[in-house]
Design a protein around this motif. Structure first.
Motif, PDB file in Angstrom:
ATOM      1  N   ALA A  25       0.855  -1.395   0.161  1.00 20.56           N
ATOM      2  CA  ALA A  25       0.046  -0.008  -0.006  1.00 20.56           C
ATOM      3  C   ALA A  25       0.927   1.122  -0.040  1.00 20.56           C
ATOM      4  CB  ALA A  25      -1.075   0.143   1.139  1.00 20.56           C
ATOM      5  N   SER A  26       2.067   0.935   0.162  1.00 19.76           N
ATOM      6  CA  SER A  26       2.926   2.460   0.224  1.00 19.76           C
ATOM      7  C   SER A  26       3.211   2.912  -1.277  1.00 19.76           C
ATOM      8  CB  SER A  26       4.311   1.992   0.817  1.00 19.76           C
ATOM      9  OG  SER A  26       5.195   1.082  -0.110  1.00 19.76           O
ATOM     10  N   VAL A  27       2.488   2.375  -2.293  1.00 19.39           N
ATOM     11  CA  VAL A  27       2.810   3.047  -3.486  1.00 19.39           C
ATOM     12  C   VAL A  27       1.692   3.943  -3.913  1.00 19.39           C
ATOM     13  CG1 VAL A  27       3.608   0.615  -4.666  1.00 19.39           C
ATOM     14  CG2 VAL A  27       1.210   1.127  -4.588  1.00 19.39           C
ATOM     15  N   LEU A  28       0.855   4.016  -2.931  1.00 19.37           N
ATOM     16  CA  LEU A  28      -0.322   5.122  -2.917  1.00 19.37           C
ATOM     17  C   LEU A  28       0.291   6.429  -2.670  1.00 19.37           C
ATOM     18  CD1 LEU A  28      -3.226   3.334  -0.883  1.00 19.37           C
ATOM     19  CD2 LEU A  28      -3.210   3.926  -3.107  1.00 19.37           C
ATOM     20  N   PRO A  29      -0.414   7.416  -3.487  1.00 19.40           N
ATOM     21  CA  PRO A  29       0.278   8.796  -3.291  1.00 19.40           C
ATOM     22  C   PRO A  29      -0.108   9.147  -2.002  1.00 19.40           C
ATOM     23  CG  PRO A  29      -1.776   8.752  -4.956  1.00 19.40           C
ATOM     24  CD  PRO A  29      -1.397   7.281  -4.609  1.00 19.40           C
ATOM     25  N   GLU A  30       0.577  10.445  -1.521  1.00 17.54           N
ATOM     26  CA  GLU A  30       0.210  10.824  -0.113  1.00 17.54           C
ATOM     27  C   GLU A  30      -1.104  11.537  -0.174  1.00 17.54           C
ATOM     28  OE1 GLU A  30       2.217  13.982   2.932  1.00 17.54           O
ATOM     29  OE2 GLU A  30       3.442  13.090   1.498  1.00 17.54           O
ATOM     30  N   GLN A  31      -1.334  12.268  -1.551  1.00 15.76           N
ATOM     31  CA  GLN A  31      -2.711  12.867  -1.389  1.00 15.76           C
ATOM     32  C   GLN A  31      -3.343  12.168  -2.747  1.00 15.76           C
ATOM     33  OE1 GLN A  31      -2.795  17.060  -1.270  1.00 15.76           O
ATOM     34  NE2 GLN A  31      -4.783  17.096  -1.670  1.00 15.76           N
ATOM     35  N   VAL A  32      -4.441  11.608  -2.765  1.00 14.32           N
ATOM     36  CA  VAL A  32      -5.152  11.279  -3.761  1.00 14.32           C
ATOM     37  C   VAL A  32      -5.979  12.236  -4.335  1.00 14.32           C
ATOM     38  CG1 VAL A  32      -7.189   9.590  -4.720  1.00 14.32           C
ATOM     39  CG2 VAL A  32      -5.558   8.830  -2.975  1.00 14.32           C
ATOM     40  N   VAL A  33      -5.680  12.728  -5.718  1.00 15.16           N
ATOM     41  CA  VAL A  33      -6.316  13.741  -6.493  1.00 15.16           C
ATOM     42  C   VAL A  33      -7.813  13.401  -6.708  1.00 15.16           C
ATOM     43  CG1 VAL A  33      -6.142  15.103  -8.547  1.00 15.16           C
ATOM     44  CG2 VAL A  33      -4.184  14.425  -7.347  1.00 15.16           C
ATOM     45  N   VAL A  34      -8.657  14.423  -6.475  1.00 17.67           N
ATOM     46  CA  VAL A  34     -10.022  14.350  -6.496  1.00 17.67           C
ATOM     47  C   VAL A  34     -10.390  15.495  -7.539  1.00 17.67           C
ATOM     48  CG1 VAL A  34     -12.346  14.108  -5.713  1.00 17.67           C
ATOM     49  CG2 VAL A  34     -10.552  12.841  -4.656  1.00 17.67           C
ATOM     50  N   GLU A  35     -11.137  15.230  -8.627  1.00 19.82           N
ATOM     51  CA  GLU A  35     -11.441  16.322  -9.480  1.00 19.82           C
ATOM     52  C   GLU A  35     -12.930  16.311  -9.780  1.00 19.82           C
ATOM     53  OE1 GLU A  35      -7.296  17.410 -11.627  1.00 19.82           O
ATOM     54  OE2 GLU A  35      -8.441  15.891 -12.529  1.00 19.82           O
ATOM     55  N   ARG A  36     -13.468  17.279 -10.310  1.00 26.84           N
ATOM     56  CA  ARG A  36     -14.989  17.483 -10.679  1.00 26.84           C
ATOM     57  C   ARG A  36     -14.910  17.104 -12.143  1.00 26.84           C
ATOM     58  NH1 ARG A  36     -17.863  22.517  -8.451  1.00 26.84           N
ATOM     59  NH2 ARG A  36     -19.590  21.767  -9.734  1.00 26.84           N
ATOM     60  N   PRO A  37     -15.483  16.071 -12.546  1.00 22.18           N
ATOM     61  CA  PRO A  37     -15.573  15.832 -14.032  1.00 22.18           C
ATOM     62  C   PRO A  37     -16.100  17.085 -14.884  1.00 22.18           C
ATOM     63  CG  PRO A  37     -16.617  14.048 -12.821  1.00 22.18           C
ATOM     64  CD  PRO A  37     -16.563  14.944 -11.927  1.00 22.18           C
ATOM     65  N   ARG A  38     -15.616  17.358 -16.048  1.00 13.66           N
ATOM     66  CA  ARG A  38     -16.196  18.443 -16.740  1.00 13.66           C
ATOM     67  C   ARG A  38     -17.642  18.180 -17.039  1.00 13.66           C
ATOM     68  NH1 ARG A  38     -11.509  19.569 -21.409  1.00 13.66           N
ATOM     69  NH2 ARG A  38      -9.931  20.543 -19.831  1.00 13.66           N
ATOM     70  N   ASN A  39     -17.637  16.840 -17.251  1.00 12.47           N
ATOM     71  CA  ASN A  39     -19.440  16.512 -17.748  1.00 12.47           C
ATOM     72  C   ASN A  39     -20.025  15.957 -16.527  1.00 12.47           C
ATOM     73  OD1 ASN A  39     -21.729  15.364 -18.548  1.00 12.47           O
ATOM     74  ND2 ASN A  39     -20.842  14.269 -20.306  1.00 12.47           N
ATOM     75  N   PRO A  40     -20.793  16.688 -15.876  1.00  4.28           N
ATOM     76  CA  PRO A  40     -21.669  16.207 -14.723  1.00  4.28           C
ATOM     77  C   PRO A  40     -22.278  14.927 -14.671  1.00  4.28           C
ATOM     78  CG  PRO A  40     -22.638  18.254 -15.553  1.00  4.28           C
ATOM     79  CD  PRO A  40     -21.633  17.863 -16.452  1.00  4.28           C
ATOM     80  N   GLU A  41     -22.591  14.441 -15.766  1.00  7.24           N
ATOM     81  CA  GLU A  41     -23.227  13.228 -16.112  1.00  7.24           C
ATOM     82  C   GLU A  41     -22.248  12.066 -15.701  1.00  7.24           C
ATOM     83  OE1 GLU A  41     -24.875  12.544 -20.139  1.00  7.24           O
ATOM     84  OE2 GLU A  41     -26.078  14.269 -19.955  1.00  7.24           O
ATOM     85  N   HIS A  42     -20.961  12.454 -15.568  1.00  6.89           N
ATOM     86  CA  HIS A  42     -20.088  11.316 -15.166  1.00  6.89           C
ATOM     87  C   HIS A  42     -19.939  11.226 -13.655  1.00  6.89           C
ATOM     88  CE1 HIS A  42     -17.736  11.785 -19.245  1.00  6.89           C
ATOM     89  NE2 HIS A  42     -18.941  11.030 -19.427  1.00  6.89           N
ATOM     90  N   GLY A  43     -20.718  12.094 -12.647  1.00  9.98           N
ATOM     91  CA  GLY A  43     -20.559  12.091 -11.378  1.00  9.98           C
ATOM     92  C   GLY A  43     -20.360  13.110 -10.978  1.00  9.98           C
ATOM     93  N   ASP A  44     -20.164  13.336  -9.491  1.00 10.52           N
ATOM     94  CA  ASP A  44     -19.673  14.419  -8.667  1.00 10.52           C
ATOM     95  C   ASP A  44     -18.244  14.646  -8.567  1.00 10.52           C
ATOM     96  OD1 ASP A  44     -22.463  14.549  -8.039  1.00 10.52           O
ATOM     97  OD2 ASP A  44     -22.165  13.598  -6.300  1.00 10.52           O
ATOM     98  N   TYR A  45     -17.537  13.548  -8.549  1.00 12.56           N
ATOM     99  CA  TYR A  45     -16.081  13.555  -8.629  1.00 12.56           C
ATOM    100  C   TYR A  45     -15.449  12.366  -9.430  1.00 12.56           C
ATOM    101  CZ  TYR A  45     -16.942  16.680  -4.937  1.00 12.56           C
ATOM    102  OH  TYR A  45     -17.544  17.870  -3.986  1.00 12.56           O
ATOM    103  N   ALA A  46     -14.127  12.677  -9.753  1.00 14.83           N
ATOM    104  CA  ALA A  46     -13.376  11.510 -10.305  1.00 14.83           C
ATOM    105  C   ALA A  46     -11.999  11.613  -9.956  1.00 14.83           C
ATOM    106  CB  ALA A  46     -13.335  11.705 -11.859  1.00 14.83           C
ATOM    107  N   THR A  47     -11.403  10.293 -10.156  1.00  8.20           N
ATOM    108  CA  THR A  47     -10.052  10.148  -9.593  1.00  8.20           C
ATOM    109  C   THR A  47      -9.197   9.102 -10.408  1.00  8.20           C
ATOM    110  OG1 THR A  47      -8.468   9.282  -7.565  1.00  8.20           O
ATOM    111  CG2 THR A  47     -10.806   8.300  -7.989  1.00  8.20           C
TER     112      THR A  47
END
Length: 550
Positions: A25-47
């Motif tokens: 599990a140490s391969v995980l980034p210290e901070q997971v990037v969470v962004e809002r999709p350009r198309n809201p139909e894809h959901g509230d957030y994406a990673t």
């Protein structure tokens, strides 16, 4: 659940998924990037975290993304988690989890957006620092707005900030200013390379009115009298203008003190002792090229006088000796050479050069009716802070100067920024706040109280947009502090105001006449209250007022 909360949740869930399969599990980034999709139909957030780590643990990205989606979907806060493309993860929050952002904002109020990201940083923020030879010009005015806002942003991020004005009262320009005053008082023409403008006449007259005997002095005695009293009057005007602009300083540091107190001599001796100063052709040179500068610099000239950099060296040493561990200099467009020079001087003196940052601000121009405004009524050759405030007001001036990156030159359209229309960014944001205050007043009149008990009812598309925009504020403040870019706050405020106005147009916040208030009305009122709070917080970080009526 804010994006920051979701980032932590995804990381902890991904850790569990990997550890359950005995994977690293140490391969995980210290901070997971969470962004809002350009198309809201894809959901509230994406990673894209699955794409980042899957191959490092020998898995297919889509396979890992699906395992993560299944684990996330088992939590009541997640309505849907779906895999897209080569391994992206789209997430839609449950209404209750999304609505928690509103409750959090109302709970912490003015502190929403604050963090401890810079806790332990003792920051010396030096800005404006214009020579006291005339009113603050537009370049200095830009720093007055941006520097003060950056100080607010850093304080909101946990730093201890000292706002400092370096009072340049040593050298050729002060001598030219003093001679200009003397000539004005004696009715002589402005000297070559001197200062003109009505303000010179005003100050000279004030010096004479305060002490008519100054005209009986001769030579250097008269020059010194005009220097001392004239600089004092000029600087009093500068302080007053800055204060009225909403910018005040904790420390006014006099360059002359570095020479009078022997700090320049002390710095020179230290550099000689540590081998970073050498003699060549009768002058003393700093080995600045060994510390990243493009060449060595003369510190003591062959005639024995200190070069300008001598004061800079003593000044940066003074800052570190006062206990600052981050010294930010905000300088004009003609100071690019100072970046490596100051850092080299810092390292040569034995301090941490990483603790010195130099921000360079580009030029500001005023435009009226498509034409450049070129002359001040009082200063004669330059446009001043006072001119700008007179034209568009303090709020308009601060907002206009802050909302663009200082890396680029800026044209301020006086007609636009003085208008009361949605085209004027500061008016648009302030109107949003005033409209929210009006809603609150009307709710009180109707006896409707906001409630966070049923925030899960906020399922309308516009409600979701507004809640997610509110949730981004802490990340925006953090980015503004980290990147030294307070313009991000202004742009966010405009986005939030626009998102609110669209929500207002689509969703009935208060009951219509004759209707009973429902839980949905109370939840929407809570959302409106949260929006009002965040807009006020954003405007506060800009040093711009949040009016309740317009």
């Amino acid at each position: 659940m804010t994006p920051a909360d979701l980032s932590l949740f995804i990381r902890s869930t991904a850790t569990e998924v990997l550890e359950a399969r005995a994977l690293d599990a140490s391969v995980l980034p210290e901070q997971v990037v969470v962004e809002r999709p350009r198309n809201p139909e894809h959901g509230d957030y994406a990673t894209n975290v699955a794409l980042q780590v899957a191959k490092k643990v020998g898995m297919n990205p889509r396979e890992f993304a699906q395992l993560l989606a299944d684990a996330l979907s088992s939590d009541s806060a997640i309505e849907v988690a779906e895999v897209a493309g080569p391994g992206f993860l789209n997430i839609r929050l449950a209404a209750d989890a999304q609505g928690k952002i509103v409750a959090d904002i109302l709970d912490v109020g003015e502190q929403f957006g604050h963090s401890d990201a810079y806790a332990g940083r003792n920051v010396n923020l030096e800005f404006v620092s214009a020579n006291p030879t005339g009113p603050i010009h537009l370049g200095g005015t830009r720093w007055a707005a941006v520097g003060d806002s950056l100080g607010r942003v850093l304080e909101a991020s946990g730093a201890k900030v000292t706002r400092e004005y370096y009072f340049n009262d040593h050298g050729r320009q002060i001598n030219a200013f003093s001679e200009s005053l003397e000539c004005a008082a004696l009715g002589k023409p402005t000297p070559e390379n001197g200062y003109g403008g009505a303000y010179i006449q005003d100050i000279a007259q004030q010096v004479v009115e305060a002490d008519p005997s100054v005209l009986d002095l001769e030579g250097e005695a008269m020059r010194e009298a005009f220097r001392e009293r004239g600089v004092e009057l000029m600087f009093a005007h500068i302080k007053r203008s800055l204060h009225e602009f909403g910018t005040d300083f904790d420390v006014y540091f006099h360059e002359n003190d570095l020479f009078d107190n022997g700090e320049v001599d002390k710095a020179v001796e230290k550099l000689k002792a540590n081998g970073n100063l050498y003699s060549n052709e009768g002058a003393w040179w700093l080995k600045s090229s060994e510390y990243g500068d493009d060449k060595d610099r003369v510190v003591i000239k062959s005639d024995g006088d200190a070069a300008y950099i001598a004061g800079d060296i003593a000044y940066v040493a003074n800052k570190f000796d006062r206990g600052y561990n981050l010294c930010i200099y905000m300088l004009g467009a003609d100071h690019h050479g100072y970046i490596n020079r100051l850092r080299a001087a810092t390292a040569a003196m034995g301090y941490d050069a990483e603790g010195v940052e130099v921000l360079i601000g580009q030029m500001v121009n005023l435009v009226r009716d498509g034409e450049a405004v070129k002359m001040s009524k009082r200063a004669g050759t330059v446009i001043t802070l006072d001119d700008l405030v007179e034209a568009i007001g303090v709020d308009g001036a601060r907002y206009a100067l802050i909302r663009s990156s200082v890396d680029s030159s800026l044209d301020i359209d006086l007609e636009l920024w003085s208008s009361q229309s949605s085209d004027n960014p500061v008016y648009y944001v302030q109107y949003g706040h005033a409209r929210l205050c009006s809603i609150a007043r009307k709710a009180e009149t109707l006896g409707v109280q906001a409630s966070t008990e049923q925030l899960g009812l906020l399922e309308h598309e516009r409600e979701g947009d507004l809640i997610r925009t509110l949730g981004e504020f802490p990340a925006v403040v953090k980015a503004a502090a980290t990147l030294r870019e307070p313009h991000r706050i202004a742009r966010y405020a405009e986005e939030l105001a626009g998102t609110f106005h669209r929500f207002y147009d689509s969703c009935q916040i208060l009951p219509k006449q004759g209707e009973e208030a429902t839980e949905l009305h109370r939840a929407r009122l809570a959302l409106a209250d949260a929006t009002r709070q965040v807009l006020a917080n954003a405007l506060g970080l800009l040093g711009v007022s949040a009016p309740e009526r317009m």
